[in-house]
Design a protein around this motif. Structure first.
Motif, mmCIF file in Angstrom:
data_model
loop_
_atom_site.group_PDB
_atom_site.id
_atom_site.type_symbol
_atom_site.label_atom_id
_atom_site.label_comp_id
_atom_site.label_asym_id
_atom_site.label_seq_id
_atom_site.Cartn_x
_atom_site.Cartn_y
_atom_site.Cartn_z
ATOM 1 N N PRO A 1 -10.223 -0.068 -3.700
ATOM 2 C CA PRO A 1 -10.788 1.069 -4.184
ATOM 3 C C PRO A 1 -9.739 2.032 -4.086
ATOM 4 O O PRO A 1 -9.295 3.186 -4.380
ATOM 5 N N ASN A 2 -8.711 1.395 -2.997
ATOM 6 C CA ASN A 2 -7.237 2.606 -3.240
ATOM 7 C C ASN A 2 -6.555 2.407 -4.232
ATOM 8 O O ASN A 2 -6.209 3.764 -4.831
ATOM 9 N N ASP B 1 0.554 -0.837 -0.032
ATOM 10 C CA ASP B 1 0.170 0.025 0.083
ATOM 11 C C ASP B 1 0.503 1.592 -0.313
ATOM 12 O O ASP B 1 0.123 2.466 -0.699
ATOM 13 N N PHE B 2 2.481 1.205 0.514
ATOM 14 C CA PHE B 2 2.853 2.224 0.089
ATOM 15 C C PHE B 2 3.424 2.379 -1.076
ATOM 16 O O PHE B 2 3.453 3.144 -1.878
ATOM 17 N N HIS B 3 3.863 1.479 -2.085
ATOM 18 C CA HIS B 3 3.956 1.812 -3.156
ATOM 19 C C HIS B 3 3.220 2.513 -3.761
ATOM 20 O O HIS B 3 3.020 3.658 -4.962
ATOM 21 N N LEU B 4 1.359 1.811 -3.460
ATOM 22 C CA LEU B 4 0.424 2.123 -3.990
ATOM 23 C C LEU B 4 0.267 3.660 -3.924
ATOM 24 O O LEU B 4 -0.526 4.869 -4.907
ATOM 25 N N HIS C 1 -6.282 -7.790 -13.556
ATOM 26 C CA HIS C 1 -5.968 -8.266 -12.093
ATOM 27 C C HIS C 1 -7.129 -6.733 -11.536
ATOM 28 O O HIS C 1 -7.932 -7.302 -10.709
ATOM 29 N N VAL C 2 -6.817 -5.743 -11.727
ATOM 30 C CA VAL C 2 -7.023 -4.496 -10.895
ATOM 31 C C VAL C 2 -8.608 -4.729 -11.277
ATOM 32 O O VAL C 2 -9.509 -4.285 -10.416
ATOM 33 N N ALA D 1 -3.904 -6.973 -5.402
ATOM 34 C CA ALA D 1 -4.645 -6.542 -5.716
ATOM 35 C C ALA D 1 -5.999 -7.745 -5.486
ATOM 36 O O ALA D 1 -7.110 -8.054 -5.550
ATOM 37 N N ALA D 2 -5.079 -8.986 -5.913
ATOM 38 C CA ALA D 2 -5.583 -10.563 -5.991
ATOM 39 C C ALA D 2 -5.718 -10.692 -5.034
ATOM 40 O O ALA D 2 -7.127 -11.361 -4.501
#
Lengths: 343, 790
Positions: free
Chosen positions: B311-312, B266-269, B354-355, B303-304
């Protein structure tokens, strides 16, 4: 106790004791023969008091023409060994001429003695303080006993103690590599550290030395005056590096000059060799310097002691390249003894 | 040689380490601080060597740092005994050589921090600063690595001491970052020192050392207090600054990967644009695709794995950022090989699938980006790139398992255009196989169009490509078979849509050229016939005379098959004509059916010259004609007559004979009441028998081995008679059969019969029918009187 025996069997045993001898701090001193002995420590303006005991051997009597105790401050040059120059000489007569049949003790006192110089043992010169007891005798020769003691003097905090900052281009002279290596910084800068010290901090010293495009460094020591337990802090900043440096050392060098005029004799020894850096830096690197002075056998800087000798200290920054050529830059520092020291 | 020296030096150094360690240990055991320091410094002095390769140096380092652990314990004990740790901290710095001094300083420093006598940050700062003194890359790296190692377990304790104090967190963070920065500098510098000819070797050695640098990032990743905000505002920018500025391929590649692997998804995101922003700034030689694909793979997995994360992804608009970044990278790196850029898009596509599996527009966008990238390079001749594109194009297929979805992607065919001929075909086959596997129905004409656009590599020859001669015949068959199978999946129940589909298919297939048509037209024809049959079965033409009447379709088929006839596949065309005729028959379109027959006859006459082929064709014609019901008497007569004529003109007598007796069926239609002309049936059979007689005569004349042939002809004839007898043809009399049977008997006596079994079975059948109890049949058979039966 220090016994000095004559060629003859001494008629008596002389001992010198200090009043506060048991409590007084003792410091190690290196004797001529290399042995370390502990000697009591005094400071200038102290009262030196004690007693001299004379113990004749086995009921022998000692005839004498008088007993005296002297406090001597002496400078001895090694090229003129055995010839002492007394810069301080105080005498107390202890006894009138007569005979001593049994143990006899003479108290003595030299109140608030002025002892301006510190005890010093150098390469070519020695400065010592000694109590000398003489039992004067006519035909049989006087009986003499010495008691060394050490004097150390504290300096007040120097009022001005600016940092040393040098920006230096170290480079090779065209066509003559060896010349440069033999005579680094042949172009002696206009502003020597002497000037720095004498004129104080008004000037931010910037020096340009040598020829460009080879090695360009800037170094900085936090002070120009250090007490003996101080720590030298600083950094070396590399502005330009075109040679392959292998390592960098910081040396503490002592320069002892004796004599005066044409007879001046200079002896330099390296007291500390402290590696500052390992490997080749690149432009922009800043190398920290932190050198504790404690482990080294240093004395304060001595300037023109009684016109006989001087002792100066230098920090020498040495860079060695991969072909073992040395590039160096020397800065004088002043050492002094600080009051709150333990020794 | 060099390796030997390496070994030797290592052995010597190791021995020295061991020895000094022994003395050090002894000094420790006797609480002799001074000696412990002395020997430890001597031991560490061995690490000053420049002779060892990184690998060997590592061994030495491990040994020495192991020994330092007991020194660390000793320091701790000393402080417990009341020794001032600050004094120790100074004392170790008296060492004359820098490297041992700094190792000792790090060791005591870690104890110092643990003692909490002093602010940890001061010590950390001091240590990391002092370590600058080692500028030798290898030694510096290991020293700093030691620093990182001894302080590692102390870093979290800084935080836990003062819970929630962000400042202390920041101190630890600052420390690690700085150490990382310095290590990276040293590591990069290594590349530029020493002779150029050893560049490769150095690179290899550097690669061995990379984990020392990367370890710092691991520490950062595990550091307490590195939350998203800290990461975004401090950690990442600082690391990236290093990565970008070091301008070193190896470092950039490795560190980017490290960043991606070490820090949480999630940091990357949340910092996607920062991370991606750095990519175009990397050296052109950096294998950016590995980096980015690693990132996208991670995000895809993320994501998977967690639904909550989705949602992020939307919130930060991860897709367009990635897409944009890839565009930038491709733009920035002019020399990027096509395979790399395609790989990038491939991973982006995978990520998107995927996402955002619901966002077809995204998928199309990726394809579009890829197209615009490829447009710069032109057609791909590079194997690797082609492979990547196939993977790229297969990804959505695998994901959706539905070609119909793919057909909605307008950019999909455009990507395919960049494939070379072979790959294009391979891709087309993959698409077809997907359809076949997943039983996908392509149910609208537009989809059909789109699909054929995709697989046109299989459908027609490419302009200017004359490599046809090199195509393996078997492969070609295989390909076209796929296409043929595909045609059956283009299907819609709606009778209005289906004709359109047929029209479209036809349009595409007809472009195929003579080699393909024989393979592709039949399925089209049958698909169309199926439709016709259905139209007939269902409500009759609700829309009047629009294109979708059976008539129109048949008209179309006529033209289609004609093409085939032109393409020298006349036998096939003939069969298809007959099929069509049958369909026309079912639709009761007499003229159309007649037309088909005409065409078939013409083909027979003009194109089919091979006698075997003629036999086969004639049989088909007869068979089909026999079932035709639509013809009026006149038409039928013409056709029947013609067929009988053809039969009589066959080359070989036995063939003639057989064809003629087959023709008998033409006069005896099963259901058609008005089509039972018993007389002409018998006439045909008689004629056949005559031919058989002639055959027999020839056989007798030559007395050859083929004598049995004619007997079997007789037997066949006998069977025909029996058939018509059973069907109740009044003209078939017992006498006729009887005489034929006699004939057979006499002929079998003359020559030994090869057709013995046939005869026996036939006779047995006759006997069986005679014995039947239920009347009808047996009565008919009673008419035949034969001696054999008695």
């Amino acid at each position: 106790m220090n016994y000095l025996r004559g060629a003859f069997k001494p008629a008596c045993n002389i001992s010198i004791t200090f009043t506060d001898g048991k409590n007084r701090k003792q410091v190690p001193v290196k004797k001529d023969n290399g042995q370390m002995v502990m000697n009591p420590l005094f400071h200038s303006q102290e009262t030196i008091a004690g007693k001299v005991c004379i113990e004749p051997y086995q009921g022998k009597k000692v005839e004498h023409n008088g007993v005296k105790v002297e406090l001597l401050g002496q400078i001895e040059m090694y090229f003129d060994r055995g010839n002492f120059y007394d810069f301080t000489s105080l005498v107390r007569e202890l006894d009138v001429p007569g005979e001593i049949y049994e143990n006899k003790a003479y108290p003595f006192e030299f109140p608030t003695v002025e002892m301006p110089y510190e005890t010093y043992n150098g390469v070519n010169v020695r400065l010592r303080y000694v109590l000398k007891v003489t039992v004067t005798r006519g035909y049989a020769g006087s009986i003499v006993e010495y008691q060394d003691f050490v004097v150390r003097n504290y300096s007040p905090l120097p009022p001005i103690n600016n940092s040393i900052k040098v920006r230096s281009k170290l480079s090779q002279f065209p066509g003559s590599l060896s010349l440069f290596i033999l005579n680094p910084f042949a172009l002696k800068p206009l502003l020597a550290s002497d000037m720095l010290n004498s004129f104080g901090p008004l000037l931010d010293v910037q020096m340009e030395v040598g020829i460009e495009d080879c090695l360009h460094i800037e170094f900085e020591y936090n002070k120009s005056k250090y007490h003996l337990k101080d720590v030298i802090l600083g950094k070396v900043y590399f502005l330009l590096v075109r040679i392959k440096i292998k390592n960098m050392d910081l040396e503490i060098r002592r320069r002892e000059s004796t004599g005066a005029g044409a007879n001046t004799h200079v002896e330099t020894e390296t007291l500390a060799k402290f590696e500052l850096m390992d490997g080749a830096p690149v432009r922009g690197e800043s190398i920290p310097v932190r050198l504790f002075l404690t482990p080294y056998d240093l004395t304060p800087t001595h300037k023109n002691i009684n016109n006989k000798f001087s002792v100066k200290y230098y920090l020498n920054l040495v860079l060695v390249d991969e072909e073992d050529r040395r590039y160096f830059k020397q800065q004088e520092i002043t050492l002094y003894r600080l009051k709150d020291e333990s020794s | 040689m060099i390796a030997d020296d390496d070994e030797k030096w290592l052995a010597a150094a190791t021995a020295a380490v061991k020895q000094n360690a022994f003395y050090m240990q002894r000094a420790i055991d006797s609480n002799n601080l001074k000696d412990a320091l002395k020997f430890s410094a001597q031991m560490l002095g061995e690490l000053r060597t420049s002779k060892l390769s990184p690998h060997k140096y590592y061994e030495l380092y491990i040994r020495a740092s192991d020994e330092l652990r007991s020194l660390e314990m000793f320091f701790r004990d000393e402080t417990a005994r009341g020794c001032s740790i600050a004094e120790l901290y100074e004392l170790v710095q008296h060492a004359g050589n820098i490297l041992p001094r700094l190792y000792l300083l790090c060791t005591i420093g870690s104890v110092y921090i643990k003692s909490k006598d002093v602010a940890a940050k001061d010590i950390l700062k001091d240590l990391v600063e002092m370590c600058r003194a080692v500028q030798h890359p290898l030694r510096g790296l290991f020293l700093r690595s030691y620093l990182a190692q001894v302080t590692r377990d102390k870093l979290p304790s800084i935080g836990s001491e003062l819970e929630g104090d962000t400042e202390t967190h920041m101190d630890a963070l600052e420390f690690v970052l700085q150490n990382f920065t310095e290590m990276n500098k040293l590591w990069v510098r290594m590349q530029h020192q020493g002779p150029t000819r050893e560049k490769e070797k150095r690179e290899k050695e550097r690669n061995e050392l990379r984990d020392l640098v990367g370890k710092n990032l691991h520490i950062l990743g595990q550091l307490e207090g590195v939350d998203l905000v800290v990461y975004r505002d401090t950690v990442l920018p600082r690391i990236l600054e290093q990565v970008v500025n070091c301008k070193d391929e190896l470092a950039q590649c490795y560190l980017m990967d490290c960043i991606i692997q070490v820090f949480p998804d999630d940091f990357h995101l949340q910092t996607l644009d920062v991370l991606l922003g750095a990519c175009p700034q990397l050296q052109p030689s950096v294998d950016i695709k590995t980096v980015l694909s690693g990132l996208m793979e991670r995000l895809s997995n993320y994501a998977a794995s967690s639904v909550e994360a989705l949602p992020n992804f939307l919130q930060v608009d991860a897709f367009s950022k990635l897409n944009h970044a890839i565009g930038k990278v491709v733009e920035a790196q002019v020399d990027l090989p096509a395979s790399s850029s395609v790989t990038l898009y491939l991973f982006l596509l995978k990520f998107t699938l995927h996402v955002h599996s619901d966002r077809l527009d995204y998928v199309d966008q990726v394809l579009g980006s890829c197209v615009s990238q490829l447009s710069a390079t032109g057609k791909l001749c590079d194997d690797k790139a082609s492979k990547q594109i196939v993977a790229f194009l297969s990804a959505p297929l695998e994901k959706f398992n539905d070609v119909v979805t793919i057909l909605k992607l307008t950019n999909y065919p455009r990507v395919m255009e960049y494939l070379d001929h072979d790959t294009n075909k391979a891709m087309a086959i993959i698409i077809i196989q997907s359809i076949l596997k997943n039983d996908t129905r392509i149910a609208t004409a537009d989809e059909v169009d789109a699909l054929f656009e995709l697989i046109k590599g299989l459908i027609k020859d490419f302009d200017g490509l004359t490599d046809n001669d090199e195509i393996d015949e078997e492969d070609f068959q295989e390909e076209q078979n796929s296409v043929a199978r595909l045609v059956h999946f283009l299907y819609n129940d709606d009778p209005e849509e289906m004709p359109k589909i047929i029209f479209r298919i036809r349009k595409h297939i007809l472009t195929g050229g003579p080699k393909r048509l024989p393979l592709t037209i039949p399925p089209l024809v049958f698909s169309a016939l199926k439709l016709i049959r259905r139209m007939r079965g269902g409500d009759e033409n609700p829309f009047g005379d629009d294109t979708s009447t059976p008539q129109k379709i048949l008209q179309l088929l006529t033209e289609t098959v004609e093409v085939l006839a032109d393409a020298s596949a006349s036998e096939l065309a003939l069969r298809l004509y007959l099929q069509c005729a049958q369909a026309a028959n079912d639709c009761e379109l007499e003229t159309v059916a007649y037309e088909f027959f005409t065409k078939a006859y013409l083909l027979y006459e003009e194109e089919i010259s091979d006698s075997k082929a003629q036999v086969t064709a004639l049989r088909l014609i007869i068979g089909t004609l026999q079932r035709m019901r639509v013809f009026n008497v006149e038409n039928r007569d013409i056709l029947t007559h013609k067929a009988t004529g053809y039969s009589a003109k066959l080359l070989k007598k036995p063939d003639q004979c057989r064809a003629v007796y087959e023709c008998a069926h033409l006069y005896w239609a099963e259901e058609g009441e008005n089509l039972k002309d018993g007389e002409r049936v018998v006439l045909c059979l008689k004629r056949a028998q005559k031919i058989a007689d002639a055959v027999q005569k020839m056989a007798n004349a030559s007395r050859g081995a083929s004598s049995t042939g004619s007997v079997s002809l007789y037997v066949e004839l006998l069977n025909k008679y029996l058939y018509f007898l059973e069907k109740g043809n009044p003209q078939v009399t017992g006498e006729t059969i009887q005489s034929l049977a006699e004939l057979i008997r006499s002929e079998t006596k003359k020559a030994e019969s090869g057709a013995g079994t046939f005869i026996t079975s036939t006779l047995r059948y006759m006997e069986f029918q005679r014995q039947q109890e239920d009347g009808g049949m047996s009565e008919k058979y009673q008419k035949i009187k034969m001696e054999w039966f008695e």
